[in-house]
Design an enzyme around this catalytic site. Structure first.
Site, PDB file in Angstrom:
ATOM      1  N   SER A  92       5.445  12.556  -2.944  1.00  0.00           N
ATOM      2  CA  SER A  92       4.936  11.395  -2.169  1.00  0.00           C
ATOM      3  C   SER A  92       6.253  10.480  -1.656  1.00  0.00           C
ATOM      4  O   SER A  92       6.229  10.116  -0.771  1.00  0.00           O
ATOM      5  CB  SER A  92       3.911  10.393  -2.886  1.00  0.00           C
ATOM      6  OG  SER A  92       4.524  10.202  -4.162  1.00  0.00           O
ATOM      7  N   HIS A 133       7.518   3.774  -5.262  1.00  0.00           N
ATOM      8  CA  HIS A 133       7.334   3.908  -3.772  1.00  0.00           C
ATOM      9  C   HIS A 133       8.174   2.804  -2.914  1.00  0.00           C
ATOM     10  O   HIS A 133       8.248   1.768  -3.438  1.00  0.00           O
ATOM     11  CB  HIS A 133       5.974   4.118  -3.266  1.00  0.00           C
ATOM     12  CG  HIS A 133       5.249   5.487  -3.915  1.00  0.00           C
ATOM     13  ND1 HIS A 133       4.513   5.425  -4.972  1.00  0.00           N
ATOM     14  CD2 HIS A 133       5.431   6.676  -3.422  1.00  0.00           C
ATOM     15  CE1 HIS A 133       4.117   6.527  -5.177  1.00  0.00           C
ATOM     16  NE2 HIS A 133       4.572   7.567  -4.222  1.00  0.00           N
ATOM     17  N   ASP A 169       3.942  -1.380  -7.848  1.00  0.00           N
ATOM     18  CA  ASP A 169       4.621  -0.047  -7.685  1.00  0.00           C
ATOM     19  C   ASP A 169       5.864  -0.045  -7.257  1.00  0.00           C
ATOM     20  O   ASP A 169       6.235  -0.657  -6.348  1.00  0.00           O
ATOM     21  CB  ASP A 169       3.675   0.694  -6.323  1.00  0.00           C
ATOM     22  CG  ASP A 169       4.261   1.957  -6.240  1.00  0.00           C
ATOM     23  OD1 ASP A 169       5.370   2.746  -6.840  1.00  0.00           O
ATOM     24  OD2 ASP A 169       3.826   2.769  -5.140  1.00  0.00           O
TER      25      ASP A 169
END
Ligand SMILES: *[C@@H]1O[C@H](CO)[C@@H](O)[C@H](O)[C@H]1NC(C)=O
Ligand SMILES: *[C@@H]1O[C@H](CO)[C@@H](O)[C@H](O)[C@H]1NC(C)=O
Ligand SMILES: *[C@@H]1O[C@H](CO)[C@@H](O)[C@H](O)[C@H]1NC(C)=O
Ligand SMILES: *[C@@H]1O[C@H](CO)[C@@H](O)[C@H](O)[C@H]1NC(C)=O
Ligand SMILES: *[C@@H]1O[C@H](CO)[C@@H](O)[C@H](O)[C@H]1NC(C)=O
Ligand SMILES: *[C@@H]1O[C@H](CO)[C@@H](O)[C@H](O)[C@H]1NC(C)=O
Ligand SMILES: *[C@@H]1O[C@H](CO)[C@@H](O)[C@H](O)[C@H]1NC(C)=O
Ligand SMILES: *[C@@H]1O[C@H](CO)[C@@H](O)[C@H](O)[C@H]1NC(C)=O
Ligand SMILES: *[C@@H]1O[C@H](CO)[C@@H](O)[C@H](O)[C@H]1NC(C)=O
Length: 414
Positions: free
Chosen positions: A142, A386, A383
């Site tokens: 990702s 990311h 997070d």
């Protein structure tokens, strides 16, 4: 108005005219020697295409010996970001931090400045011309997907409106096509590069992993038609120090040390590169690990947070423990022995400085934006893996672009 803007408007105008008049029935070739986007030739065919001259001016060249990965971040809020959340229709919720509620936008305004040279300004039209009749593909997890999304936003913002583009989701691929250039920028989900039980594009979990260390064919057959390939694989390996994997018989699942397993998977991948990559028509890049900022004590002693609430880059030198040096050593080792030229996108150090660039509490958890309660608990929910877009992955792409442009000038294959 600068001459560049002027030229762009010029091009836009011509294209608009072409589109209106021809309804796809004319071929418009824009070509000129001195970067003059004027129409020189019209020929009738089923589609039209644009030709943009590619000239690499002296100040777009990377000076010999310059390591573009060594440098510093410079505050440049007049010209950065290169696109915005609003202007790019392809961004997914996971990266649109401002839309998701982030109040500071400093993280969008930094430019990477190598110590020994300048990077050329990203020019999406030039990139598309380099990719004419070609496919560029990002392969990985990702994080790599955000590099893909960054790239299509960078390109999208540079293309005149009449140029037809589309984004198709064909799991595990995403394909951004630009018709007029017969080019595509693609993404392929393969979090371990080699095959694994996590290869389903949406139904996967890092909690349950089993990797086939010696098998890559299911993925690699999808890579073989691409002209530019950018590989990356890191974070999925690091969930635990050991990982379940098979080598040979699928019935024989064993726990491996992650470093052992990673080396083995990289070698499988490298064998594919050496046996199947066509050096005349394909170009291979490997992006090193994208750093995480999970522990604020690493850059601010005595604190117990993470990337949450960080608004400025770290002023070097800095290397977090999240970026595993053994893994870096394995990458170096394996790439050093591959016979095909693989260009390393060594983005780890430059991204290490960017503790401010992560999605933090303005990202997703299990495909959903965080709830209010989750947001008030950044320790558990931020997070710090990311990145927000626009943001750090744009710089990775600016560097990729610079290297492609360099190759193009050197007249090797792109
Ligand atoms: C572009 O080319 C056209 C025709 O070839 C010429 O008339 C025009 O002056 C050129 N413009 C620039 C800015 O070079
Ligand atoms: C850019 O940043 C400076 C401070 O560093 C500020 O004074 C200025 O208003 C900012 N400009 C924009 C366009 O945000
Ligand atoms: C379009 O590009 C593909 C490669 O990506 C190539 O095989 C095909 O021939 C191209 N089509 C045309 C019409 O040039
Ligand atoms: C996801 O995969 C698991 C096992 O691989 C399966 O049991 C489950 O039904 C799948 N879920 C969906 C929504 O497809
Ligand atoms: C490996 O698989 C076994 C059996 O499913 C499981 O108990 C163990 O926790 C797994 N190991 C890792 C590192 O995931
Ligand atoms: C696995 O890693 C542990 C700790 O890093 C080490 O002590 C052990 O020797 C390793 N085992 C193998 C088989 O490499
Ligand atoms: C975030 O940082 C600012 C400035 O450093 C500080 O004033 C504020 O209290 C912090 N917010 C939280 C929730 O920690
Ligand atoms: C990437 O750069 C770091 C320094 O920032 C270096 O230690 C490492 O060996 C490089 N990795 C590769 C694969 O070249
Ligand atoms: C590989 O790269 C090196 C250094 O960048 C270059 O000298 C060499 O010619 C390249 N080899 C091939 C086969 O492209």
């Amino acid at each position: 108005m600068t001459t560049l803007q002027h030229r762009r408007i010029h091009l836009l105008f011509r294209l608009a005219v072409a589109a209106v008049l021809t309804l796809g029935a004319a071929r418009v070739i824009l070509d000129n020697l001195r970067n003059n986007y004027s129409i020189l030739e019209w020929t009738i065919s089923r589609r039209y295409s644009i030709r943009v001259p590619i000239e690499v001016s002296v100040d777009e060249e990377i000076e010999e010996g310059c390591d573009v990965f060594q440098g510093r971040w410079i505050w440049e809020n007049a010209t950065y970001p290169l696109y915005t959340e609003q202007s790019c229709p392809f961004l997914v919720k996971q990266t649109t931090c401002t839309r998701n509620g982030r109040l500071d936008s400093f993280y969008q305004n930094w430019r990477w400045q190598p110590h020994a040279c300048d990077l050329p300004r990203f020019d999406g039209l030039k990139l598309m011309e380099m990719l004419r009749d070609k496919r560029l593909m990002f392969v990985g997890d990702s994080v790599q997907r955000s590099m893909f999304e960054s790239m299509i936003c960078l390109v999208d913002s540079a293309l005149p409106r009449v140029v037809r583009r589309s984004l198709q989701r064909i799991p595990p691929r995403k394909v951004f096509r630009v018709e007029e250039f017969n080019a595509s920028i693609e993404y392929y989900w393969a979090p371990f590069l080699v095959e694994s039980i996590s290869d389903h594009a949406t139904n996967h979990t890092v909690m349950k992993r089993s990797v086939k260390l010696d098998s890559v064919a299911k993925h690699s057959k999808e890579w073989e038609g691409a002209h530019v390939l950018i590989f990356e694989s890191y974070i999925w390996w690091m969930y635990k120090p050991t990982i379940n994997a098979t080598y040979g018989s699928l019935d024989d699942v064993q726990e491996y040390n992650v470093t052992t397993a990673y080396r083995s998977a990289m070698e499988t991948w490298a064998n594919w590169v050496d046996s199947r990559v066509n050096r005349e028509t394909q170009k291979i890049f490997f992006a090193t690990m994208s750093p995480t900022h999970l522990w604020s004590w690493e850059w601010k002693h005595g604190t117990e947070g993470n990337c949450f609430n960080e608004t400025h880059p770290i002023e070097g030198p800095y290397w977090g423990t999240g970026s595993n040096l053994d893994i870096m050593g394995i990458v170096e080792d394996v790439l050093g022995r591959v016979k095909v030229n693989v260009t390393v996108l060594n983005i780890t150090q430059l991204s290490e400085y960017r503790k401010d660039g992560h999605a933090s509490i303005f990202g997703e958890r299990k495909g959903k934006l965080l709830t209010k309660e989750q947001r008030s608990d950044p320790k558990n929910f931020a997070d710090c893996i990311h990145w927000c877009l626009p943001g750090v992955p744009d710089t990775w792409n600016e560097i990729l672009y610079a290297l492609l442009l360099q190759d193009y000038r050197d007249q090797s294959i792109i």
